[in-house]
Design a protein around this motif. Structure first.
Motif, short mmCIF file in Angstrom:
data_model
loop_
_atom_site.label_atom_id
_atom_site.label_comp_id
_atom_site.label_asym_id
_atom_site.label_seq_id
_atom_site.Cartn_x
_atom_site.Cartn_y
_atom_site.Cartn_z
N GLN A 80 -6.31 1.86 -5.07
CA GLN A 80 -6.53 2.74 -3.65
C GLN A 80 -5.33 3.64 -3.84
O GLN A 80 -5.68 4.68 -3.30
N THR A 81 -4.21 3.49 -4.36
CA THR A 81 -3.23 4.55 -4.74
C THR A 81 -3.92 5.62 -5.52
O THR A 81 -3.68 6.83 -5.17
N ALA A 82 -4.52 5.29 -6.66
CA ALA A 82 -5.36 6.36 -7.46
C ALA A 82 -6.26 7.22 -6.65
O ALA A 82 -6.34 8.35 -6.80
N SER A 131 13.08 12.53 -6.51
CA SER A 131 13.34 13.98 -5.81
C SER A 131 12.10 14.79 -5.83
O SER A 131 12.24 16.01 -5.68
N GLN A 132 10.83 13.98 -5.98
CA GLN A 132 9.52 14.95 -5.95
C GLN A 132 9.31 15.52 -4.55
O GLN A 132 9.84 14.92 -3.54
N TYR A 133 9.18 17.05 -4.62
CA TYR A 133 9.13 17.97 -3.34
C TYR A 133 8.10 17.15 -2.29
O TYR A 133 8.53 16.92 -1.21
N SER A 134 6.97 16.96 -2.69
CA SER A 134 5.86 16.34 -1.80
C SER A 134 5.31 15.12 -2.31
O SER A 134 4.95 14.97 -3.38
N ARG A 135 5.39 14.12 -1.48
CA ARG A 135 4.73 12.76 -1.83
C ARG A 135 4.30 11.98 -0.65
O ARG A 135 4.54 12.06 0.59
N LEU A 136 3.34 11.22 -1.05
CA LEU A 136 2.55 10.26 0.06
C LEU A 136 3.42 8.89 -0.17
O LEU A 136 3.32 8.24 0.89
N PHE A 137 3.72 8.39 -1.38
CA PHE A 137 4.08 7.03 -1.41
C PHE A 137 5.68 6.96 -1.68
O PHE A 137 6.24 8.02 -2.03
N ARG A 138 6.09 5.84 -1.66
CA ARG A 138 7.79 5.50 -1.55
C ARG A 138 8.29 5.09 -2.94
O ARG A 138 9.36 4.94 -3.03
N SER A 139 7.31 5.11 -3.87
CA SER A 139 7.82 4.96 -5.41
C SER A 139 6.71 5.43 -6.32
O SER A 139 5.68 6.12 -5.85
N PHE A 182 0.86 -1.17 0.06
CA PHE A 182 0.07 0.03 0.02
C PHE A 182 0.91 1.39 -0.21
O PHE A 182 0.49 2.54 -0.30
N SER A 183 2.05 0.99 0.35
CA SER A 183 2.91 2.33 0.39
C SER A 183 3.89 2.58 -0.77
O SER A 183 4.57 3.57 -0.83
N TYR A 184 3.17 2.08 -2.03
CA TYR A 184 4.14 2.12 -3.23
C TYR A 184 3.00 2.54 -4.07
O TYR A 184 1.98 2.00 -4.19
N SER A 185 3.48 3.46 -5.26
CA SER A 185 2.46 4.07 -6.43
C SER A 185 3.08 3.61 -7.62
O SER A 185 2.38 3.67 -8.46
N GLU A 186 4.22 2.94 -7.73
CA GLU A 186 4.68 2.53 -9.07
C GLU A 186 4.91 3.70 -9.78
O GLU A 186 4.76 3.33 -11.21
N LEU A 246 12.16 1.57 -7.83
CA LEU A 246 11.36 0.19 -8.17
C LEU A 246 12.02 -1.05 -7.70
O LEU A 246 11.46 -2.19 -7.20
N ARG A 247 13.50 -1.10 -7.63
CA ARG A 247 14.15 -2.28 -7.22
C ARG A 247 13.82 -2.20 -5.64
O ARG A 247 13.70 -3.42 -5.05
N LEU A 248 14.09 -1.05 -5.05
CA LEU A 248 13.86 -1.22 -3.59
C LEU A 248 12.47 -1.81 -3.29
O LEU A 248 12.27 -2.49 -2.15
N GLN A 249 11.68 -1.48 -4.01
CA GLN A 249 10.06 -1.83 -3.82
C GLN A 249 10.29 -3.41 -3.94
O GLN A 249 9.99 -4.11 -2.75
N THR A 250 10.70 -3.91 -4.82
CA THR A 250 10.50 -5.33 -5.15
C THR A 250 11.31 -6.20 -4.23
O THR A 250 10.68 -7.18 -3.67
N GLU A 251 12.63 -5.61 -3.42
CA GLU A 251 13.29 -6.50 -2.52
C GLU A 251 12.49 -6.12 -1.27
O GLU A 251 12.74 -7.04 -0.53
N GLN A 252 11.94 -5.11 -0.84
CA GLN A 252 11.40 -4.87 0.36
C GLN A 252 10.33 -5.70 0.64
O GLN A 252 10.09 -6.45 1.51
N MET A 253 9.49 -5.71 -0.46
CA MET A 253 8.27 -6.51 -0.41
C MET A 253 8.44 -8.09 -0.45
O MET A 253 7.90 -8.77 0.25
#
Length: 244
Positions: free
Chosen positions: A181-183, A236-244, A32-36, A104-111
């Motif tokens: 849910q991300t959308a 490097s996005q200034y404001s974000r909710l998600f980790r990807s 749930f913490s990724y938006s890809e 994207l690599r960190l996402q697949t490894e963390q999950m």
């Protein structure tokens, strides 16, 4: 005379429930913490409406998931069932090398790590869990998911012939539900809009599963240039909710 094919043996309720569990957004792997890249697409104005979100996710499903992760799961499930660790390592390495950005690599490894930890804690003694945990640099999400599917089959029991297709249904639907849910949060959209997008995704999934099962190693691909660009910008996005 034409041959009459016998009806496939249905999955047992226990196996079906375990696959539903793997598709649940409540599975503690952090999906749930990724938006890809979707959050970056919203930030740059590419996705601002329900229709744009639906198109974005349908294309991502068709061009990314169905050509890369789903074929990996389709090959990794039987590899885990027969204990082919060399094949598992090969598939895991392919996933690692074809992630186009660090996020994207960190996402697949963390999950992947989180799912292995969940498997360790569910009380089932299985040497394959340790083998998955030892994959370098880390177990990836599609490969760890395939292990969880393989562990749904009791030892000594022949796997049902439709297991891979059912596994891909769970994998794809879990992805679709998380991305909807991300959308809803990022665009933002209402719950009814989210349900309409989810309906469109679920209608597309069955035919994509059929094609994903036919993808060979040489046909498998990860090539989504705009998604990669947006994912890199998201770092490097200034404001974000998600980790990807």
């Amino acid at each position: 005379m034409p041959k009459v094919r016998s009806a496939p043996i249905p999955l047992s309720p226990s196996i079906r429930l375990q696959l539903m569990w793997l598709a649940s957004p409540a599975l503690p792997v952090g999906g749930f913490s990724y938006s890809e890249g979707l959050e970056a697409a919203v930030d740059t104005g590419r996705v601002q409406t329900e229709a744009q979100a639906a198109h974005w996710l349908l294309y991502q499903l068709q061009l990314s998931l169905a050509r890369s992760d789903m074929p990996v799961v389709a090959r990794a499930v039987p590899a885990w069932l027969r204990g082919d660790l060399a094949r598992i390592s090969e598939l895991n390495e392919w996933v690692t090398q074809t992630r186009e950005t660090s996020e994207l690599r960190l996402q697949t490894e963390q999950m992947g790590r989180s799912l292995v930890e969940w498997l360790r804690n569910n009380g089932q003694q299985d040497e394959r869990t340790a083998a998955c945990a030892s994959l370098k640099p880390a177990p990836t999400w599609p490969v760890a998911f395939a292990l969880a599917v393989a562990q749904c089959i009791p030892k000594g029991m022949p796997p049902p012939p439709q297991l891979v297709e059912e596994a891909l249904l769970a994998y794809a639907f879990g992805w679709a539900e998380n991305m909807v849910q991300t959308a809803i949060k990022a665009v933002p959209l209402g719950q009814s809009a989210g349900q309409r997008i989810l309906q469109a995704l679920t209608q597309a999934i069955p035919s994509l599963i059929e094609s994903a099962c036919q993808v060979t190693d040489s046909q498998r691909q990860a090539f989504t240039p705009m998604l990669a660009i947006l994912s890199a910008q998201h770092e490097s996005q200034y404001s974000r909710l998600f980790r990807s």
